[in-house]
Design a protein around this motif. Sequence first.
Motif, PDB file in Angstrom:
ATOM      1  N   ILE A  45      -9.303   9.090  -8.263  1.00 39.11           N
ATOM      2  CA  ILE A  45     -10.018   8.310  -9.262  1.00 39.11           C
ATOM      3  C   ILE A  45     -11.078   9.220  -9.884  1.00 39.11           C
ATOM      4  O   ILE A  45     -11.706  10.007  -9.182  1.00 39.11           O
ATOM      5  CB  ILE A  45     -10.696   7.083  -8.619  1.00 39.11           C
ATOM      6  N   ARG A  54      -8.095   6.703  -3.330  1.00 38.51           N
ATOM      7  CA  ARG A  54      -7.782   5.320  -2.948  1.00 38.51           C
ATOM      8  C   ARG A  54      -6.276   5.137  -2.910  1.00 38.51           C
ATOM      9  O   ARG A  54      -5.534   5.879  -3.520  1.00 38.51           O
ATOM     10  CB  ARG A  54      -8.372   4.348  -3.966  1.00 38.51           C
ATOM     11  N   ARG A  55      -5.846   4.110  -2.240  1.00 41.99           N
ATOM     12  CA  ARG A  55      -4.419   3.795  -2.225  1.00 41.99           C
ATOM     13  C   ARG A  55      -4.078   3.061  -3.512  1.00 41.99           C
ATOM     14  O   ARG A  55      -4.902   2.356  -4.088  1.00 41.99           O
ATOM     15  CB  ARG A  55      -4.060   2.941  -1.023  1.00 41.99           C
ATOM     16  N   ASN A  56      -2.854   3.245  -3.970  1.00 36.79           N
ATOM     17  CA  ASN A  56      -2.403   2.480  -5.123  1.00 36.79           C
ATOM     18  C   ASN A  56      -1.229   1.607  -4.700  1.00 36.79           C
ATOM     19  O   ASN A  56      -0.901   1.527  -3.524  1.00 36.79           O
ATOM     20  CB  ASN A  56      -2.082   3.395  -6.317  1.00 36.79           C
ATOM     21  N   THR A  57      -0.614   0.973  -5.657  1.00 37.32           N
ATOM     22  CA  THR A  57       0.473   0.046  -5.311  1.00 37.32           C
ATOM     23  C   THR A  57       1.837   0.562  -5.754  1.00 37.32           C
ATOM     24  O   THR A  57       2.730  -0.218  -6.046  1.00 37.32           O
ATOM     25  CB  THR A  57       0.214  -1.336  -5.930  1.00 37.32           C
ATOM     26  N   SER A  71      -1.337  10.997  -7.942  1.00 37.47           N
ATOM     27  CA  SER A  71      -0.895  10.510  -6.633  1.00 37.47           C
ATOM     28  C   SER A  71       0.057  11.476  -5.928  1.00 37.47           C
ATOM     29  O   SER A  71       0.619  11.134  -4.895  1.00 37.47           O
ATOM     30  CB  SER A  71      -0.240   9.136  -6.765  1.00 37.47           C
ATOM     31  N   ASN A  76       2.347   3.378  -8.075  1.00 38.37           N
ATOM     32  CA  ASN A  76       2.404   4.185  -9.297  1.00 38.37           C
ATOM     33  C   ASN A  76       2.492   5.655  -8.931  1.00 38.37           C
ATOM     34  O   ASN A  76       1.631   6.185  -8.253  1.00 38.37           O
ATOM     35  CB  ASN A  76       1.155   3.962 -10.155  1.00 38.37           C
ATOM     36  N   ARG A 134       0.860  -1.186   0.000  1.00 34.36           N
ATOM     37  CA  ARG A 134       0.000   0.000   0.000  1.00 34.36           C
ATOM     38  C   ARG A 134       0.890   1.226   0.000  1.00 34.36           C
ATOM     39  O   ARG A 134       1.588   1.483   0.960  1.00 34.36           O
ATOM     40  CB  ARG A 134      -0.907  -0.006   1.227  1.00 34.36           C
ATOM     41  N   ASP A 164      -4.184   7.974  -4.376  1.00 35.65           N
ATOM     42  CA  ASP A 164      -4.411   8.293  -5.768  1.00 35.65           C
ATOM     43  C   ASP A 164      -5.830   8.835  -5.919  1.00 35.65           C
ATOM     44  O   ASP A 164      -6.717   8.472  -5.148  1.00 35.65           O
ATOM     45  CB  ASP A 164      -4.268   7.002  -6.572  1.00 35.65           C
TER      46      ASP A 164
END
Length: 76
Positions: A10, A17-20, A27, A22, A4, A8
């Motif tokens: 959307i 939301r969280r991104n992985t 972000s 990027n 996590r 980011d």
Amino acid sequence: MPGRYDLDTIAADNAVRRNTGNVTTDSLWGAVSAPGGFRLDNSRSDRDYMYATSDGEAKRNTGSTDGSAVWVFERK
């Protein structure tokens, strides 16, 4: 927590939301001084401040600077 990384934005529902991991304009956030705390401003020009909903969700708006967009950071 592993896996996590960044918050980011959307397009749908003004979601945050969280991104992985990027790293994109969506972000990148900056803290802007505001009375009582800070506003978290997104680098993307059409996705401005992070705010809190009455349901406890974090969303992004398109420029409103009311109290829901002011955040306070406290030491853990």
